[in-house]
Design a protein around this motif. Structure first.
Motif, short mmCIF file in Angstrom:
data_model
loop_
_atom_site.label_atom_id
_atom_site.label_comp_id
_atom_site.label_asym_id
_atom_site.label_seq_id
_atom_site.Cartn_x
_atom_site.Cartn_y
_atom_site.Cartn_z
N LEU A 142 3.24 14.71 6.13
CA LEU A 142 2.65 14.73 4.79
C LEU A 142 2.76 13.36 4.13
O LEU A 142 1.82 12.87 3.50
CB LEU A 142 3.35 15.79 3.93
N ALA A 143 3.94 12.72 4.28
CA ALA A 143 4.12 11.38 3.72
C ALA A 143 3.19 10.36 4.38
O ALA A 143 2.62 9.49 3.71
CB ALA A 143 5.58 10.95 3.88
N LEU A 144 3.02 10.47 5.68
CA LEU A 144 2.12 9.56 6.39
C LEU A 144 0.67 9.75 5.93
O LEU A 144 -0.07 8.76 5.75
CB LEU A 144 2.22 9.78 7.90
N TYR A 145 0.24 10.99 5.76
CA TYR A 145 -1.12 11.24 5.28
C TYR A 145 -1.35 10.57 3.92
O TYR A 145 -2.40 9.96 3.68
CB TYR A 145 -1.39 12.74 5.15
N HIS A 146 -0.36 10.69 3.05
CA HIS A 146 -0.51 10.11 1.71
C HIS A 146 -0.56 8.59 1.76
O HIS A 146 -1.18 7.96 0.90
CB HIS A 146 0.62 10.58 0.80
N GLN A 147 0.11 8.00 2.73
CA GLN A 147 0.05 6.54 2.86
C GLN A 147 -1.26 6.10 3.49
O GLN A 147 -1.93 5.18 3.01
CB GLN A 147 1.24 6.03 3.68
N VAL A 148 -1.64 6.74 4.59
CA VAL A 148 -2.82 6.31 5.34
C VAL A 148 -4.10 6.52 4.54
O VAL A 148 -4.99 5.67 4.54
CB VAL A 148 -2.89 7.06 6.69
N TYR A 149 -4.20 7.66 3.83
CA TYR A 149 -5.44 7.99 3.13
C TYR A 149 -5.32 7.83 1.62
O TYR A 149 -6.10 8.43 0.87
CB TYR A 149 -5.84 9.44 3.46
N ALA A 150 -4.36 7.01 1.17
CA ALA A 150 -4.12 6.88 -0.27
C ALA A 150 -5.34 6.39 -1.02
O ALA A 150 -5.58 6.77 -2.17
CB ALA A 150 -2.95 5.94 -0.51
N GLY A 151 -6.16 5.55 -0.38
CA GLY A 151 -7.31 4.99 -1.08
C GLY A 151 -8.57 5.82 -0.97
O GLY A 151 -9.61 5.43 -1.51
N SER A 152 -8.50 6.95 -0.28
CA SER A 152 -9.70 7.77 -0.08
C SER A 152 -9.39 9.22 -0.43
O SER A 152 -8.71 9.93 0.32
CB SER A 152 -10.18 7.67 1.37
N GLY A 153 -9.90 9.65 -1.60
CA GLY A 153 -9.60 11.00 -2.06
C GLY A 153 -10.12 12.08 -1.12
O GLY A 153 -9.46 13.08 -0.87
N VAL A 154 -11.34 11.87 -0.58
CA VAL A 154 -11.95 12.89 0.29
C VAL A 154 -11.15 13.04 1.58
O VAL A 154 -10.82 14.16 2.01
CB VAL A 154 -13.42 12.51 0.61
N GLU A 155 -10.84 11.91 2.22
CA GLU A 155 -10.08 11.97 3.47
C GLU A 155 -8.69 12.52 3.24
O GLU A 155 -8.15 13.23 4.10
CB GLU A 155 -10.02 10.59 4.10
N ASN A 208 5.35 -0.11 0.31
CA ASN A 208 4.19 -0.96 0.56
C ASN A 208 4.36 -2.32 -0.10
O ASN A 208 4.98 -2.45 -1.15
CB ASN A 208 2.92 -0.29 0.04
N LYS A 209 3.74 -3.34 0.51
CA LYS A 209 3.84 -4.69 -0.02
C LYS A 209 2.47 -5.36 -0.03
O LYS A 209 1.61 -5.06 0.80
CB LYS A 209 4.82 -5.54 0.79
N PHE A 210 2.28 -6.26 -0.99
CA PHE A 210 1.07 -7.06 -1.10
C PHE A 210 1.44 -8.50 -0.76
O PHE A 210 2.31 -9.09 -1.40
CB PHE A 210 0.53 -6.97 -2.53
N SER A 211 0.79 -9.06 0.24
CA SER A 211 1.08 -10.43 0.66
C SER A 211 0.22 -11.39 -0.15
O SER A 211 -1.02 -11.39 -0.02
CB SER A 211 0.80 -10.61 2.16
N GLY A 212 0.87 -12.19 -0.99
CA GLY A 212 0.14 -13.09 -1.87
C GLY A 212 0.61 -14.53 -1.77
O GLY A 212 1.48 -14.87 -0.95
#
Length: 625
Positions: free
Chosen positions: A205-218, A569-573
């Motif tokens: 469940l945690a992996l699904y929320h990470q992998v598809y976090a940017g896509s509501g439908v998926e 999660n991290k943002f590389s800047g």
């Protein structure tokens, strides 16, 4: 663990009810009436406890139980611990359950080391599933509260498995387990994707929320598949609320952006650097309109402009005084905002985030490296001013969480004071006095060489670029030739692209943390750096760092909600690897570099989260003496 009063009562009463081994107290009419009569005389947990102290036998035990329940409802954790200690002396009490109460009371008082020792002492005695489930839950909660999600996860999983199998109700377990999983990276989650069906259900469940976090439908499709696969799984309890939260994880649709930068007054130059970084980043963003507003305008003028513009997001202000001013007036309360500085007050909106080039981030990163390398006796050199004292205090406070040794601290007032400070800390002055005394005893020439103290194993310089270039030669001269070279480290303040362009000085061997933007070899956007150098070849170091900060601030806003809900999660800047903590503050991990042969070389240094002292002692790990 933050729980409402009702939650606390449910949790601890649940722990009481779970025991099946506690010997029942034989009741009689006389016993019940006398105990109840005494209890009715009391008004709070403390007064019930005082009555119990003066009684004997069954009446005392029943009054102690009543005092225990009242202490829980009053959140009187010291008293709860004392009551548990008294009950520990009574043979008829379920000692396993009682010691769980004591461990819980200690945890609530942040006595994590003592609580863990008790919990570990119960290993092998947890014959009842209720005891085992609560034991695992309390252990996991301690590790989670200390920001060790990977260490907490197995205990949470076992608590969930046992409570599900035996129909044991542990309030807050599901939510705390889920919050803990959100701290883990996808790599860490994959390593936990094994074992029981309960554990795999949580992890997937945690992996699904990470992998598809940017896509509501998926994400919806993945969760529906999860529901069919894991029917009756305890994680179902967190889904409704979490699904609502994760809808907000989709990238923000920002059509109109306001940038609040200083455009007048003494900090106008800083505002120009921010504006240049923001404009460079806007070329990579799909934002239709970006409006710059002077943050030094009055609150009323800023509010009027914002009402007229109706922005989707605000970046800024930079100055803390202006952040305080706009926060007090609640000018930005309904607008998602990324402030460009820290904030010491209470956040007025969950849509507000704070991004600062905070030197404490570098100090913490260096400290974690020192501990990973096994350094036991660091020496800090810092200017005797407010900033120097603040960073030294921060290092000291963090160091004492992990080590029983005390760092050696040296403050210097000015450049002339440096040799004396260094000589005194390394005890070179004492060595010279001994040589002088010995020479006075002999008429012939005595060959001699000064010796520095040998227990210092790492030196951390918190001075600026000029100070570091003066300190380094003093250290080279004063460290004894009989000793191994002491590793030298510094913060980004020690590095100046302006000074390095003409003179790198005698800095050979020095390690330092720095923004990737300031290390050309670490920048993937070479074209951006080339364009910057052509446009502003003589820019001051602070302007270059603010350029990188503003560039990252504009690019990170699309994903900032996702980062805040998934701290792993991290943002590389350009300013480092960025993450968002639970308070909405952006944390930075910088790059490491070293001066080698009058050049700067990027290096990879060992860094890992250290183990606090209370965990070392509870786990039998040898502490530093």
């Amino acid at each position: 663990m933050r729980l409402k009063l009702v939650g606390l009562l449910i949790i601890l009463s649940g722990l009481s009810a779970c025991s099946t081994t506690e010997k029942p107290i034989k009741k009689s009419d006389n016993f019940s009436s006398s105990a109840n009569a005494l209890k009715n005389q009391a008004t709070n947990a403390q007064s019930i406890y005082q009555l119990a102290v003066n009684r004997e036998g069954a009446d005392k035990i029943q009054l102690l139980y009543s005092a225990r329940d009242s202490a829980i409802s009053e959140k009187n954790w010291p008293l709860l611990e004392r009551i548990g200690s008294d009950l520990e002396l009574t043979a008829s009490v379920d000692q396993t359950q009682n010691r769980l109460y004591i461990a819980y009371a200690q945890k609530q008082q942040n006595k994590n080391d003592q609580s863990l020792i008790i919990l570990q002492s119960l290993d092998g005695q947890l014959t009842q599933p209720e005891h085992f489930a609560w034991h695992q839950f309390l252990t996991a909660s301690i590790y989670a509260s200390q920001n060790f999600p990977k260490k907490a996860a197995p205990y949470f999983f076992r608590a969930s498995e046992t409570s599900t199998k035996n129909n044991i109700d542990i309030p807050q377990l599901d939510q705390q387990l889920w919050d803990n999983l959100k701290q883990l990276s996808s790599y860490a989650l994959e390593r936990f994707n094994r074992g029981s069906v309960i554990q795999q259900g949580w992890v997937n469940l945690a992996l699904y929320h990470q992998v598809y976090a940017g896509s509501g439908v998926e994400l919806d499709q993945a969760i529906n598949n999860w529901r069919r696969r894991y029917v009756g799984h305890p994680a179902g309890a967190v889904l409704p609320k979490q699904d609502e939260n994760f809808v907000e994880l989709a990238p923000l649709n920002i059509d109109r952006l306001v940038l609040l930068f200083p455009q007048s007054g003494p900090n106008e130059r800083l505002g120009d650097a921010l504006k240049a970084g923001a404009l460079a980043a806007l070329d990579k963003q799909n934002i239709n309109e970006a409006i710059f507003i002077d943050e030094n305008l009055s609150t009323a003028d800023i509010a009027a402009k914002l009402d007229q513009i109706n922005p989707d997001f605000v970046v800024g202000p930079l100055l803390k005084a202006n952040i305080d001013k706009l926060t007090a007036a609640e000018t930005l309360i309904n607008i998602p905002t990324l402030h460009l500085n820290t904030f010491d007050g209470d956040t007025i909106s969950l849509q507000h985030y704070y991004f600062a080039l905070n030197p404490e981030h570098e100090v913490e990163q260096a400290l974690e490296h020192f501990l990973a390398m096994g350094y036991q006796k660091p020496m800090l050199l810092a200017p005797e001013n407010t900033n120097g004292q603040r960073l030294v205090d921060f290092f000291n406070q963090q160091w004492q969480r992990y080590s029983e040794t005390k760092p050696q601290i040296g403050f210097y007032e000015n450049n002339q004071d440096m040799p004396k400070t260094i000589s005194s800390l390394l005890e070179v002055d004492q060595s010279k006095e001994r040589i002088k005394t010995i020479k006075a005893l002999f008429k012939q020439e005595v060959e001699s060489e000064t010796r520095s103290r040998s227990d210092i194993d790492v030196i951390y310089i918190l001075g600026d670029a000029i100070e570091t270039r003066l300190i380094k030669p003093y250290l080279d001269v004063n460290v004894s030739t009989f000793s191994e070279r002491i590793p030298l480290y510094a913060s980004s303040k020690s590095h100046s692209k302006q000074i390095d362009s003409t003179d790198k000085g005698d800095l050979d061997g020095l390690y330092f943390t720095e923004l990737p933007w300031m290390l050309n070899s670490q920048i993937t956007q070479h074209n951006l750096r080339e364009q910057y150098n052509l446009l502003w070849p003589e820019q001051a170091d602070i302007s270059q760092r603010l350029f990188a900060m503003a560039y990252d601030a504009v690019l990170v806003i699309n994903d900032i909600r996702q980062l805040s809900l998934m701290p792993g999660n991290k943002f590389s800047g350009l300013s480092g690897k960025l993450s968002v903590n639970s308070n909405g503050h952006l944390q930075r991990v910088l790059d490491w570099a070293q001066y080698t042969n009058r050049q700067i070389k990027s290096v990879q240094l060992k860094t890992q989260r250290p183990v606090p002292l209370f965990m070392q002692s509870a786990s039998g790990v040898k502490t530093i003496n």
